[in-house]
Design an enzyme around this catalytic site. Structure first.
Site, PDB file in Angstrom:
ATOM      1  N   ASP A 124       0.871  -1.183   0.000  1.00 58.80           N
ATOM      2  CA  ASP A 124       0.000   0.000   0.000  1.00 58.80           C
ATOM      3  C   ASP A 124       0.909   1.234   0.000  1.00 58.80           C
ATOM      4  OD1 ASP A 124      -1.600   2.154   0.754  1.00 58.80           O
ATOM      5  OD2 ASP A 124      -2.768   0.975   2.192  1.00 58.80           O
TER       6      ASP A 124
ATOM      7  N   ASN B 143      -5.202  13.184 -10.620  1.00 62.07           N
ATOM      8  CA  ASN B 143      -5.805  13.647 -11.871  1.00 62.07           C
ATOM      9  C   ASN B 143      -5.540  15.144 -11.989  1.00 62.07           C
ATOM     10  OD1 ASN B 143      -7.982  15.087 -10.521  1.00 62.07           O
ATOM     11  ND2 ASN B 143      -8.817  13.048 -10.091  1.00 62.07           N
TER      12      ASN B 143
ATOM     13  N   ASP C 146      -5.202   8.001  -5.277  1.00 65.82           N
ATOM     14  CA  ASP C 146      -5.498   9.370  -4.879  1.00 65.82           C
ATOM     15  C   ASP C 146      -6.417   9.389  -3.648  1.00 65.82           C
ATOM     16  OD1 ASP C 146      -5.420  12.100  -5.169  1.00 65.82           O
ATOM     17  OD2 ASP C 146      -6.603  12.169  -7.008  1.00 65.82           O
TER      18      ASP C 146
ATOM     19  N   SER D 252      -1.483   5.336 -14.047  1.00 67.80           N
ATOM     20  CA  SER D 252      -2.397   5.114 -15.190  1.00 67.80           C
ATOM     21  C   SER D 252      -2.903   3.676 -15.320  1.00 67.80           C
ATOM     22  CB  SER D 252      -1.775   5.538 -16.533  1.00 67.80           C
ATOM     23  OG  SER D 252      -1.633   6.950 -16.612  1.00 67.80           O
TER      24      SER D 252
ATOM     25  N   GLY E 235      -4.825   1.975 -13.353  1.00 67.76           N
ATOM     26  CA  GLY E 235      -6.114   1.713 -12.737  1.00 67.76           C
ATOM     27  C   GLY E 235      -7.229   2.330 -13.559  1.00 67.76           C
ATOM     28  N   ALA E 236      -7.857   3.374 -13.004  1.00 67.60           N
ATOM     29  CA  ALA E 236      -8.995   4.011 -13.674  1.00 67.60           C
ATOM     30  C   ALA E 236      -8.625   4.544 -15.059  1.00 67.60           C
ATOM     31  CB  ALA E 236      -9.510   5.156 -12.807  1.00 67.60           C
TER      32      ALA E 236
END
Ligand code: ADP
Length: 172
Positions: free
Chosen positions: A10, A24, A34, A122, A124-125
């Protein structure tokens, strides 16, 4: 010679000088890394991000760039907020992903940070294919390792952990 570590873990728990946030452009929080950083670090980080937006970045931080804040209650001293590109199948944005890593290291060096931990920016989402995300990450930091005592990649899944190890064994 600085060392490169690749661990499963983590990012918010890392006892390093600087951790990198997969932020972002708004710098005003989000999900994934984030969200975890703001949740664990407390409100000071977001307050500093809001001041950056007001004073220096009225339009936000473009993809490929990075900027530092304090780290609130986290064990690190600084959070370096780096904006990765959203993956696009039709537009090659690899240079922006490389730039997110390299700009983070530039900021870390300016701060005097000697140990830096990265998540898989980048991956992940923002939808970057995982194998490519690992190769771009490792190749982007490879020629900068001597500038730091430690660069650590902290991966949240066994799959990414394995892919980062594979990229390092091929590239280093
Ligand atoms: P992006 O929007 O740049 O894709 P995300 O935060 O959605 O960023 O995801 C980036 C990577 O970080 C993903 O592989 C995700 O699983 C991973 N991740 C999420 N939370 C953590 C965490 N606390 N520590 C390390 N990695 C994390």
């Amino acid at each position: 010679m600085g060392s490169l570590e690749i661990i499963r873990g983590d990012i918010t728990r890392q006892e390093v000088d600087a951790i990198v946030n997969a932020a972002n452009s708004s710098l005003l929080g989000g999900g994934g890394v984030d969200g975890a950083i703001h949740a664990a670090g407390g409100p000071d980080i977001l307050a500093e991000c809001r001041m950056l937006r007001r004073d220096r970045l009225p339009h936000g931080l473009p993809a490929g760039q990075a900027i530092a804040t304090g780290a609130g209650r986290l064990p690190a001293r600084w959070v370096i907020h780096a904006v990765g590109p959203v993956h696009s199948p039709s537009d090659d944005r690899t240079h922006l992903l490389e730039s997110a890593y390299r700009s983070s290291l530039d900021v870390a060096a300016e701060l005097g940070a000697e140990s830096v931990a990265f998540p898989a920016i980048s991956a992940g989402a923002y939808g970057w294919p995982k194998e490519s995300a690992a190769f771009v990450a490792v190749s982007s930091v490879a020629d900068r390792l001597d500038d730091f005592e430690l660069v650590r990649f902290v991966l949240f899944s066994d799959e990414l952990h394995e892919l980062f190890h594979r990229a390092a064994s091929e590239l280093l």
